[in-house]
Design a protein around this motif. Structure first.
Motif, PDB file in Angstrom:
ATOM      1  N   UNK A   1     -31.573  55.947  54.442  1.00 27.41           N
ATOM      2  CA  UNK A   1     -30.977  56.287  53.156  1.00 27.41           C
ATOM      3  C   UNK A   1     -29.586  56.895  53.305  1.00 27.41           C
ATOM      4  N   UNK A   2     -29.317  57.576  54.412  1.00 30.32           N
ATOM      5  CA  UNK A   2     -27.991  58.172  54.628  1.00 30.32           C
ATOM      6  C   UNK A   2     -27.337  57.514  55.832  1.00 30.32           C
ATOM      7  N   UNK A   3     -26.094  57.046  55.652  1.00 31.06           N
ATOM      8  CA  UNK A   3     -25.409  56.419  56.778  1.00 31.06           C
ATOM      9  C   UNK A   3     -24.080  57.100  57.062  1.00 31.06           C
ATOM     10  N   UNK A   4     -23.708  57.072  58.340  1.00 26.70           N
ATOM     11  CA  UNK A   4     -22.513  57.751  58.843  1.00 26.70           C
ATOM     12  C   UNK A   4     -21.274  56.862  58.819  1.00 26.70           C
ATOM     13  N   UNK A   5     -21.484  55.548  58.964  1.00 31.36           N
ATOM     14  CA  UNK A   5     -20.389  54.593  59.076  1.00 31.36           C
ATOM     15  C   UNK A   5     -20.900  53.246  58.597  1.00 31.36           C
TER      16      UNK A   5
ATOM     17  N   UNK B   1     -29.672  58.956  63.782  1.00 37.63           N
ATOM     18  CA  UNK B   1     -30.570  58.665  64.907  1.00 37.63           C
ATOM     19  C   UNK B   1     -31.727  57.745  64.520  1.00 37.63           C
ATOM     20  N   UNK B   2     -31.515  56.957  63.444  1.00 37.36           N
ATOM     21  CA  UNK B   2     -32.540  56.005  63.013  1.00 37.36           C
ATOM     22  C   UNK B   2     -32.054  54.568  63.140  1.00 37.36           C
ATOM     23  N   UNK B   3     -31.160  54.341  64.085  1.00 32.98           N
ATOM     24  CA  UNK B   3     -30.719  52.995  64.377  1.00 32.98           C
ATOM     25  C   UNK B   3     -29.609  52.478  63.470  1.00 32.98           C
ATOM     26  N   UNK B   4     -29.337  51.178  63.632  1.00 27.85           N
ATOM     27  CA  UNK B   4     -28.331  50.468  62.846  1.00 27.85           C
ATOM     28  C   UNK B   4     -29.066  49.538  61.892  1.00 27.85           C
ATOM     29  N   UNK B   5     -28.621  49.498  60.649  1.00 33.29           N
ATOM     30  CA  UNK B   5     -29.290  48.671  59.635  1.00 33.29           C
ATOM     31  C   UNK B   5     -28.331  47.618  59.092  1.00 33.29           C
ATOM     32  N   UNK B   6     -28.845  46.389  58.988  1.00 32.34           N
ATOM     33  CA  UNK B   6     -28.071  45.294  58.390  1.00 32.34           C
ATOM     34  C   UNK B   6     -28.702  44.924  57.050  1.00 32.34           C
ATOM     35  N   UNK B   7     -27.863  44.881  56.020  1.00 30.95           N
ATOM     36  CA  UNK B   7     -28.326  44.534  54.674  1.00 30.95           C
ATOM     37  C   UNK B   7     -27.655  43.242  54.256  1.00 30.95           C
ATOM     38  N   UNK B   8     -28.467  42.194  54.011  1.00 32.43           N
ATOM     39  CA  UNK B   8     -27.915  40.884  53.665  1.00 32.43           C
ATOM     40  C   UNK B   8     -27.892  40.617  52.162  1.00 32.43           C
ATOM     41  N   UNK B   9     -28.107  41.653  51.393  1.00 32.51           N
ATOM     42  CA  UNK B   9     -28.122  41.516  49.941  1.00 32.51           C
ATOM     43  C   UNK B   9     -29.521  41.468  49.381  1.00 32.51           C
ATOM     44  N   UNK B  10     -30.509  41.217  50.248  1.00 30.10           N
ATOM     45  CA  UNK B  10     -31.910  41.140  49.818  1.00 30.10           C
ATOM     46  C   UNK B  10     -32.834  42.026  50.649  1.00 30.10           C
TER      47      UNK B  10
ATOM     48  N   UNK C   1     -25.969  58.009  66.883  1.00 32.52           N
ATOM     49  CA  UNK C   1     -24.827  57.117  66.698  1.00 32.52           C
ATOM     50  C   UNK C   1     -23.856  57.691  65.680  1.00 32.52           C
ATOM     51  N   UNK C   2     -22.626  57.202  65.729  1.00 28.90           N
ATOM     52  CA  UNK C   2     -21.570  57.808  64.921  1.00 28.90           C
ATOM     53  C   UNK C   2     -20.761  56.799  64.114  1.00 28.90           C
ATOM     54  N   UNK C   3     -20.263  55.744  64.752  1.00 32.41           N
ATOM     55  CA  UNK C   3     -19.397  54.781  64.065  1.00 32.41           C
ATOM     56  C   UNK C   3     -19.777  53.356  64.439  1.00 32.41           C
ATOM     57  N   UNK C   4     -19.371  52.417  63.573  1.00 27.64           N
ATOM     58  CA  UNK C   4     -19.487  50.999  63.871  1.00 27.64           C
ATOM     59  C   UNK C   4     -18.117  50.366  63.663  1.00 27.64           C
ATOM     60  N   UNK C   5     -17.787  49.387  64.522  1.00 30.09           N
ATOM     61  CA  UNK C   5     -16.450  48.790  64.503  1.00 30.09           C
ATOM     62  C   UNK C   5     -16.564  47.292  64.750  1.00 30.09           C
ATOM     63  N   UNK C   6     -15.772  46.506  64.021  1.00 28.16           N
ATOM     64  CA  UNK C   6     -15.710  45.055  64.196  1.00 28.16           C
ATOM     65  C   UNK C   6     -14.384  44.701  64.852  1.00 28.16           C
ATOM     66  N   UNK C   7     -14.428  44.039  66.015  1.00 25.96           N
ATOM     67  CA  UNK C   7     -13.188  43.725  66.714  1.00 25.96           C
ATOM     68  C   UNK C   7     -12.567  42.435  66.188  1.00 25.96           C
ATOM     69  N   UNK C   8     -11.482  42.001  66.798  1.00 28.41           N
ATOM     70  CA  UNK C   8     -10.718  40.850  66.315  1.00 28.41           C
ATOM     71  C   UNK C   8     -11.490  39.546  66.464  1.00 28.41           C
ATOM     72  N   UNK C   9     -12.499  39.524  67.313  1.00 30.02           N
ATOM     73  CA  UNK C   9     -13.345  38.349  67.488  1.00 30.02           C
ATOM     74  C   UNK C   9     -14.606  38.418  66.631  1.00 30.02           C
TER      75      UNK C   9
ATOM     76  N   UNK D   1     -23.394  46.429  57.535  1.00 33.99           N
ATOM     77  CA  UNK D   1     -23.998  47.119  58.665  1.00 33.99           C
ATOM     78  C   UNK D   1     -23.772  48.610  58.482  1.00 33.99           C
ATOM     79  N   UNK D   2     -24.865  49.379  58.601  1.00 33.31           N
ATOM     80  CA  UNK D   2     -24.810  50.818  58.365  1.00 33.31           C
ATOM     81  C   UNK D   2     -25.356  51.577  59.562  1.00 33.31           C
ATOM     82  N   UNK D   3     -24.619  52.587  59.977  1.00 31.04           N
ATOM     83  CA  UNK D   3     -25.005  53.403  61.124  1.00 31.04           C
ATOM     84  C   UNK D   3     -25.626  54.704  60.626  1.00 31.04           C
ATOM     85  N   UNK D   4     -26.864  54.948  61.000  1.00 29.72           N
ATOM     86  CA  UNK D   4     -27.494  56.226  60.703  1.00 29.72           C
ATOM     87  C   UNK D   4     -27.245  57.177  61.879  1.00 29.72           C
TER      88      UNK D   4
END
Length: 359
Positions: free
Chosen positions: A282-286, A301-310, A326-334, A296-299
């Motif tokens: 329910x609460x995400x950091x990044x 200490x409850x892992x990373x969550x992906x929400x596809x709209x459903x 965990x603290x942050x999530x980042x998408x690189x140029x690739x 994609x949401x970073x909690x």
């Protein structure tokens, strides 16, 4: 449907580290750095520059630049203004900016330079602008400011005063509460939406939107954060144009009211109601949106969550058999996804799982 409290800007307007004095100019230092074989485990931030070098920002041990073969470590001994990093970003010319607990260092490929900030009280119009190419930085804890950099000048900006914040300051004088080392206006996160507007997530005042002309606030108690109250550490706009503010319980449709004020409609979010996924997301950091429009949401200490709209999919990040914080999530140029952790080093998504990144 509710209205957001808005403050117009007029020309007469005269995520934890303690703030220091006004930042001073430091001459650019030709930076060699130290070649190392490992990255600090407190790799909170990941960034890829225009030359495809990866930068890893630590909490207390400076930054690391990895070119695919060698890793160079930069810290205060090499000219970095502080070893506690609070963000990394780059400009259109390829310069890299390291936001720290005591200033912003710019790396141009040869030198590290500490930027000098001009205080807002020296500016006739408070220095607030909304230009596409400007870079924005959160100020240190207990400063209550943000910084705008236009490529030549770093502006130290203050928000227009809010009664709730000023009342808090008045009732909590520092001489009576010396351990309360924070400012109500302190910013945890800065997000630019699809219209180019900026959203500032604060530690206790909720979220503020700046559209180039006005400041519009949604208080924390209206964001669904009252039960968790960690502040707004992330803002994300989904593919439908709805906004999520550090929690999945609610999402917000932002609109303009008939009288010209800015308002919002709160809608039901994802919540923790799915029986397959107990409380924890329910609460995400990044947060970020990938190329498919999934969020994609970073909690913590409850892992990373992906929400596809459903539906939600959970990805655990394990370190020594336990969930890593965990603290942050980042998408690189690739388009690859990286996660910064508090004490387990950086992780990279292989398409199925997040694995520790090793040199």
């Amino acid at each position: 449907m509710r209205s957001i409290f808005s403050v117009a800007i007029c020309l007469s307007i005269s995520f934890v580290c303690a703030s220091g004095n006004a930042w001073a100019n430091v001459p650019g230092l030709i930076t060699t750095g130290d070649t190392v074989k490992a990255i600090d485990t407190s790799a909170w931030y990941v960034f890829q520059d225009r030359n495809n070098n990866y930068w890893f920002g630590s909490d207390g041990n400076g930054v690391y630049r990895y070119d695919g073969t060698h890793t160079i470590h930069y810290f205060t001994g090499n000219g970095l203004c502080n070893d506690r990093v609070r963000g990394i970003q780059g400009d259109s010319l390829g310069n890299v900016y390291i936001n720290t607990c005591n200033g912003i260092s710019r790396y141009d490929g040869r030198t590290l330079t500490t930027l000098k900030a001009i205080p807002a009280d020296r500016l006739p119009d408070a220095g607030w602008r909304l230009h596409t190419g400007d870079l924005w930085f959160a100020g240190p804890q207990d400063s209550g400011v943000v910084y705008r950099y236009d490529g030549s000048t770093l502006y130290r900006l203050r928000f227009p005063k809010l009664k709730v914040a000023e009342d808090f300051i008045a009732t909590h004088p520092r001489e009576r509460f010396p351990a309360m080392v924070f400012n109500p206006y302190d910013v945890y996160s800065i997000y630019r939406d699809r219209r180019g507007h900026l959203w500032f997530g604060t530690g206790m005042l909720g979220v503020c939107r700046y559209d180039g002309n006005t400041f519009a606030w949604i208080p924390e108690d209206e964001l669904g954060l009252s039960a968790i109250a960690y502040g707004v550490r992330a803002t994300i706009e989904d593919r439908q144009g709805r906004f999520w503010f550090s929690n999945t319980m609610h999402r917000f449709l932002i609109h303009r009211n008939a009288n010209g004020t800015i308002g919002y409609t709160m809608e039901k979010g994802i919540g923790d109601a799915d029986a397959q996924h107990p409380a924890g997301h329910s609460y995400f950091m990044s947060a970020l949106e990938d190329k498919n429009g999934d969020i994609w949401m970073v909690t913590y200490n409850e892992g990373i969550w992906r929400y596809n709209g459903n539906s939600m999919t959970r990805y655990d990040i394990k370190s020594k058999g336990k969930n890593a914080t965990t603290f942050t999530i980042y998408k690189d140029r690739q388009g690859r996804l990286w996660v910064g952790t508090h004490a387990a080093g950086p992780y990279l998504f292989n398409g199925k799982t997040f694995e520790p990144f090793t040199l």
